[in-house]
Design a protein around this motif. Structure first.
Motif, PDB file in Angstrom:
ATOM      1  N   PRO A 392      -0.977  -3.441 -15.280  1.00 49.90           N
ATOM      2  CA  PRO A 392      -1.961  -3.688 -14.345  1.00 49.90           C
ATOM      3  C   PRO A 392      -3.476  -3.190 -14.662  1.00 49.90           C
ATOM      4  O   PRO A 392      -3.456  -2.409 -15.735  1.00 49.90           O
ATOM      5  CB  PRO A 392      -1.447  -2.905 -12.830  1.00 49.90           C
ATOM      6  N   TYR A 395      -8.553  -0.319 -12.884  1.00 52.77           N
ATOM      7  CA  TYR A 395      -9.255  -0.172 -11.450  1.00 52.77           C
ATOM      8  C   TYR A 395      -8.854  -1.299 -10.480  1.00 52.77           C
ATOM      9  O   TYR A 395      -8.630  -2.482 -10.919  1.00 52.77           O
ATOM     10  CB  TYR A 395     -10.700  -0.153 -11.792  1.00 52.77           C
ATOM     11  N   ASP A 396      -9.026  -0.836  -9.023  1.00 51.23           N
ATOM     12  CA  ASP A 396      -8.731  -1.845  -8.169  1.00 51.23           C
ATOM     13  C   ASP A 396      -9.902  -2.557  -7.745  1.00 51.23           C
ATOM     14  O   ASP A 396     -10.901  -2.313  -8.345  1.00 51.23           O
ATOM     15  CB  ASP A 396      -7.942  -1.097  -7.082  1.00 51.23           C
ATOM     16  N   ALA A 397     -10.112  -3.339  -6.853  1.00 44.75           N
ATOM     17  CA  ALA A 397     -10.812  -4.202  -6.412  1.00 44.75           C
ATOM     18  C   ALA A 397     -12.132  -3.478  -5.839  1.00 44.75           C
ATOM     19  O   ALA A 397     -13.447  -3.525  -5.911  1.00 44.75           O
ATOM     20  CB  ALA A 397     -10.754  -5.051  -5.294  1.00 44.75           C
ATOM     21  N   ASN A 402      -6.387   2.474 -10.113  1.00 43.14           N
ATOM     22  CA  ASN A 402      -5.429   1.580  -9.967  1.00 43.14           C
ATOM     23  C   ASN A 402      -4.064   2.175 -10.221  1.00 43.14           C
ATOM     24  O   ASN A 402      -3.804   2.501 -11.389  1.00 43.14           O
ATOM     25  CB  ASN A 402      -5.490   0.048 -10.299  1.00 43.14           C
ATOM     26  N   GLU A 404      -1.188   0.600  -8.530  1.00 41.22           N
ATOM     27  CA  GLU A 404      -0.524  -0.541  -8.227  1.00 41.22           C
ATOM     28  C   GLU A 404       0.752  -0.107  -7.661  1.00 41.22           C
ATOM     29  O   GLU A 404       1.815  -0.364  -7.790  1.00 41.22           O
ATOM     30  CB  GLU A 404       0.071  -1.186  -9.771  1.00 41.22           C
ATOM     31  N   ASN A 405       0.458   0.422  -6.281  1.00 38.85           N
ATOM     32  CA  ASN A 405       1.386   0.701  -5.146  1.00 38.85           C
ATOM     33  C   ASN A 405       2.386   1.843  -5.994  1.00 38.85           C
ATOM     34  O   ASN A 405       3.586   1.265  -5.739  1.00 38.85           O
ATOM     35  CB  ASN A 405       2.177  -0.467  -4.775  1.00 38.85           C
ATOM     36  N   ASN A 410      -1.427   5.271 -14.234  1.00 41.79           N
ATOM     37  CA  ASN A 410      -2.634   5.069 -14.945  1.00 41.79           C
ATOM     38  C   ASN A 410      -3.182   5.834 -15.712  1.00 41.79           C
ATOM     39  O   ASN A 410      -3.319   7.125 -15.675  1.00 41.79           O
ATOM     40  CB  ASN A 410      -3.699   5.081 -13.751  1.00 41.79           C
TER      41      ASN A 410
END
Length: 972
Positions: A392, A395-397, A402, A404-405, A410
């Protein structure tokens, strides 16, 4: 017989273009009576005997001789280019002309160093010296270098460092800091980073017995002499320079893209008979986007390091007193994501003074360096190569890291753990000398070093996935504080007399040195807040790994006798009687010595004034030097605090057994060489053969487990031999009008061999060494290839017992010693332009980058792995992929890792350094000189090696960087 009268001499010294040479030395030959030329090149020398011979010298120019006369007129000096034999080299306790040198000494000067955008002085030596092999540890700013002078002499990895001398002061190369605080680089902090390259005037490397024996017990692995810059007579000169540039990783590894990777993973599960992908296989079970692709090497290692360097110096003085003060600031970021930075500031001061009668001389130099290095606590280079290409986004939105659950570890989270290293280093040297009689000189060398190093490795709880709800009570820190102080006093007495056709030079002296090292290594865990993580007092749990103070005392007497007959036959005798506190009673003293001889056959009547051969010399040397690089108190029973409370008392744990009988490692050195110059030394060639035998090896002798110790420090009657050939060639290819072109070439062919090792087969070293082979070998299996029927790697069963075992079947010997190495440098000068470039080359083998898990695992692989076995009958280089469920495939892969297959040709040719400069005419500003420069390091690499950078030893760490810098220098 006519009487001699004292006269006063006047003259002027100019360069080839007729410009005044400021600070040229005018010496009455055979005496210490001298003076210097002033800012106009003029000089006056009084009370000179009529008929005496004057020697006029200046760095970089051929020494002239003139018969004393009241008016000498103008003396035009000739550049030493094309006359290498006139260069003076530093041999430590004395200096000698190249033509009269009996030992093997390699040299580079400030002009070579200034062309290279480096922060460690050892980097400037790579590829420029025969017999000197230097490898960079890491591309992380502030990391160190490994140096081998004519091979590995000791069986101990930490017993092969040379002796470093800075302006006559020994500088310890023992590591500072603690490995647990510097996990982002492969080796602990090197103190050699404290030596500022901008302050260095020259570096000489002493290699053979004649050159090193005078350093006795510390010269077994060679001696590196570093001379700092000094002031020169003349009007005050101000120089200011600034440069900036960038750095990038030299070479990436070609890895699989997403489709290749997923196909590999599918094959791995299919080969293992797994049809339903497990929950943890996020890359292939649909949890992660299978159309996503990220080049993780580019993402994590592909950044740009920014490098800046600023320097200012002031120098000048009269013919009696000269001074120099220089200040430097260097800063460097990294290619990794984040605000990581290495800062280094240094100041250097020197002053020379002599009395008007030239009898008293005083030299003082000091340097202070402050370093502040902030780097990641973990090198993420391995992660960048292992991470699945469809992993993934970082970084998230919302711009947060991130995870990723909780399916994605990371890599940027690991960069929240940091390692800091702050080092402050002071070195000072004073030399006092007095001419007590015409042929007698009394001198004292005084030196001081003081280095302080503080390091912290911080592991905050923010490194981990927030879903784990780990608070600051899970944060940890490692702390290291080291201080090392030393002083040295060396009184010396020299007698030199010219008998007309012969000269004798005698030097005797003594050394008293003391070094004190204090260390405190601590660990803290659990903090109320991450803001307190740098304060170990705030930790709820604390441990002290090491808290000690050691003292090293050293004393010696040394001497040198040099006899020169008619400048044709030279004999040089050196010796030293050493005493070291690192050995037990009765073993603390040893004697080392050497003899060197040279025959300048070009000065024989049958060759004198030969039109072709301008210089010819045969030389040879034999002798011994030693090594006491074992650390302090190694012969004593030593203890460490157990940290355990028993009935209110903290006990002690024994860490070492008493052995007063072990003593010095000794290196017997033999060398023969020829040096020849042709056509006024426009072509200059040297060839040397050497053989060094290091014996009385200090190693850990294995003990039965019932003793409670695995080994005891003792001397082993093992002998390691280093033998080889070294060649150098220098040519002045073109020198006409405004164009000049010179070439320098060196090549070394070393051969390391273990000659003897009593009881090797029954010792714990039996899997590591083989008598008659190099000490850098690796014992491996013989890979037979991939079985077309089973799809598995197969290795040779040498003992035919039906089993593959390390003891019975690792019979293939792979030698990782370079077969040869060297460098080719060209220098071009046209009017105000200069171009210099150096190609470094090495013929060697090294491990290819290979993951620790087989193909098909949750790790990316080399793109070559698309050629893995798939069907019965496939003739392919790589075995079947496996998800890890196939035990036979996993075991076969580990046998492959231990075989000869991952050791490949890692030879390379590298454009190590390129420098372009232009002297910009500033006609409108009188007295100002401007120089523009463009410098490059590690610019291009040509190699068949596919494992990244071929120079680099540690494939799991950041490789060296390619750097390009542009600079401006102004001189007023």
């Amino acid at each position: 017989m006519s009487a001699l009268f004292a006269i006063t001499i006047k003259g002027k010294v100019v360069d080839e273009g007729g410009q005044p040479l400021v600070g040229a030395t005018i010496l009455v030959k055979g005496t210490t009576q001298s003076t210097f030329s002033d800012e106009n090149g003029d000089f006056t020398l009084a009370n000179v005997d009529e008929g005496a011979i004057l020697q006029i010298s200046f760095i970089g120019y051929i020494t002239r001789e003139r018969k004393a006369a009241p008016q000498l007129g103008t003396i035009k000096m000739e550049l030493v280019i094309g006359k290498l034999t006139e260069v003076t080299v530093n041999a430590g306790y004395y200096s000698v002309k190249e033509s009269e040198r009996t030992g093997n000494i390699s040299k580079i000067n400030a002009k070579d160093i200034e062309k290279q955008p480096v922060s460690n002085v050892l980097a400037s030596m790579q590829g420029r010296m025969a017999g000197v092999d230097i490898i960079q540890d890491s591309g992380t700013p502030g990391s160190g270098f490994q140096i081998k002078i004519r091979g590995l002499n000791s069986l101990r990895e930490d017993g092969n460092e040379p002796l470093y001398i800075i302006d006559g002061v020994p500088y310890s190369s023992e590591v500072i800091g603690y490995y647990n605080t510097t996990s982002g680089i492969p080796t602990p902090t090197s103190p050699l980073n404290s030596i500022n390259p901008n302050d260095v005037e020259s570096i000489e490397v002493l290699k053979d017995a004649d050159a090193t024996a005078i350093y006795g017990s510390r010269g077994a692995n060679g001696v590196v002499l570093i001379t700092t810059k000094k002031g020169k007579a003349g009007k005050t000169s101000v120089t200011a320079s600034a440069s900036s540039g960038i750095g990038k990783v030299t070479k990436m590894i070609d890895l699989m893209d997403t489709q290749q990777y997923l196909e590999m993973r599918k094959q791995g599960f299919a080969n293992d008979g797994v049809t339903n992908y497990p929950d943890w296989a996020y890359d292939i079970n649909g949890t992660w986007d299978q159309n996503r692709y990220t080049d993780w090497q580019k993402e994590l290692l592909g950044g740009t390091a920014v490098i800046a360097n600023m320097q200012a110096s002031v120098s000048g003085g009269s013919d009696l007193t000269q001074y120099l003060i220089n200040g430097t600031y260097h800063t460097e970021t990294t290619v990794l994501p984040g605000d990581f930075k290495y800062d280094k500031a240094a100041v250097h001061f020197s002053m020379n003074h002599r009395s008007e009668d030239n009898k008293f001389k005083f030299t003082f130099s000091t340097g202070y360096t402050a370093q502040d290095n902030l780097q990641p606590e973990t090198d993420i280079s391995r992660t960048a190569r292992n991470l699945a290409p469809n992993a993934p986004a970082l970084y998230d939105a919302n711009g947060n890291l991130n995870f990723e659950n909780s399916t994605f570890q990371n890599p940027l989270a690991a960069l929240r753990g940091i390692s800091t290293a702050k080092t402050n280093d002071l070195i000072a040297n004073t030399v006092l000398s007095y001419q007590i009689a015409p042929d007698w000189e009394l001198k004292t060398n005084l030196g001081l070093t003081d280095i302080k190093n503080g390091e912290q490795r911080l592991l905050p709880s923010t490194m981990y996935d927030p879903a784990y709800h780990l608070g600051s009570s899970n944060s940890a820190m490692f702390s290291s504080n080291t201080q090392r102080k030393s002083w040295i006093v060396e009184p010396q007495l020299r007698w030199s007399h010219n008998f007309g056709i012969s000269t004798i030079d005698v030097l005797v002296g003594g050394t008293a040195q003391q070094q004190t090292t204090s260390r405190l290594y601590q660990f803290g865990y659990g903090f109320a807040s991450n803001s307190q993580i740098t304060d170990i007092a705030s930790a709820t749990q604390k441990s002290i790994f090491v808290s000690d103070e050691t003292q090293y005392k050293y004393q010696a007497f040394f001497g040198r006798l040099n006899y020169n007959w008619d400048q044709k036959y030279i004999v040089n005798l050196t010796g030293r009687r050493d005493g070291s506190s690192r050995f037990g009673p009765g073993k603390q003293f040893a004697t080392f010595g050497a003899i060197g001889a040279a025959w300048l056959f070009s000065k024989e009547s049958f060759l004198k004034d030969n039109a072709v051969l301008s210089f010819g010399k045969l030389r040879a040397s034999y002798g011994s030097s030693g090594s006491d690089q074992i650390g302090d108190y190694q012969y004593l029973d030593t203890y460490i605090s157990s940290g355990l409370n028993y009935n209110g008392a903290i006990g002690l744990d024994p860490t070492r057994l008493y052995n007063p009988d072990f003593s010095w490692e000794t290196n017997q050195k033999l060398e023969t060489a020829i040096e020849m110059g042709f056509f006024r030394d426009r072509i200059f060639f040297t060839a040397a053969w050497y053989r060094n035998r290091s014996s009385n090896q200090l190693v850990g002798i294995p003990l039965p487990g019932t003793t409670g110790f695995s080994s005891i420090n003792a001397n082993l009657n093992a002998t390691v031999q280093n033998m080889g050939l070294e060649f150098t060639l220098r040519t002045l290819n073109f020198d006409r009008n405004s164009f000049k072109w010179t070439t320098n070439f060196n090549i070394s062919a070393p051969k390391n061999k273990l000659l003897s090792f009593p009881g090797l087969e029954g010792s714990t070293y039996s899997n590591r060494y083989v008598i008659g082979e190099s000490t850098s070998i690796v014992k491996t299996y013989q890979l037979k290839g991939v079985n077309p029927q089973t799809g598995l790697y197969e290795v040779e069963d040498f003992n035919k017992d039906g089993m593959i075992t390390s003891l019975g079947d690792k019979k293939v010997i792979m030698d990782l010693t370079p077969q040869y190495f060297g460098g080719l440098e060209n220098q071009f000068q046209y009017k105000n332009w200069q171009l210099n470039f150096l190609f470094q080359f090495v013929k060697q083998k090294n491990y290819i980058y290979t993951p620790n898990v087989p193909g098909g695992s949750f790790f990316n692989q080399s793109s070559d792995m698309i050629k893995a076995w798939q069907h019965e009958g496939d003739q392919v280089p790589f075995q079947m992929n496996t998800s890890g469920e196939n035990g036979a495939a996993v075991n076969a892969y580990y046998n492959y890792l231990d075989s000869n297959a991952p050791i490949v040709d890692a030879s390379y040719i590298r454009l190590k350094n390129i420098a372009v400069s232009y002297d910009l005419p500033l006609h409108a500003i009188k007295g100002v000189h401007c120089k523009l420069s463009l410098l490059g390091q590690n610019v291009l690499t040509f190699t068949p090696y596919k494992g990244g950078d071929p120079e680099f030893k540690y494939t799991a760490y950041l490789p060296p960087l390619k750097t390009i810098t542009a600079g401006l220098q102004l001189t007023f």
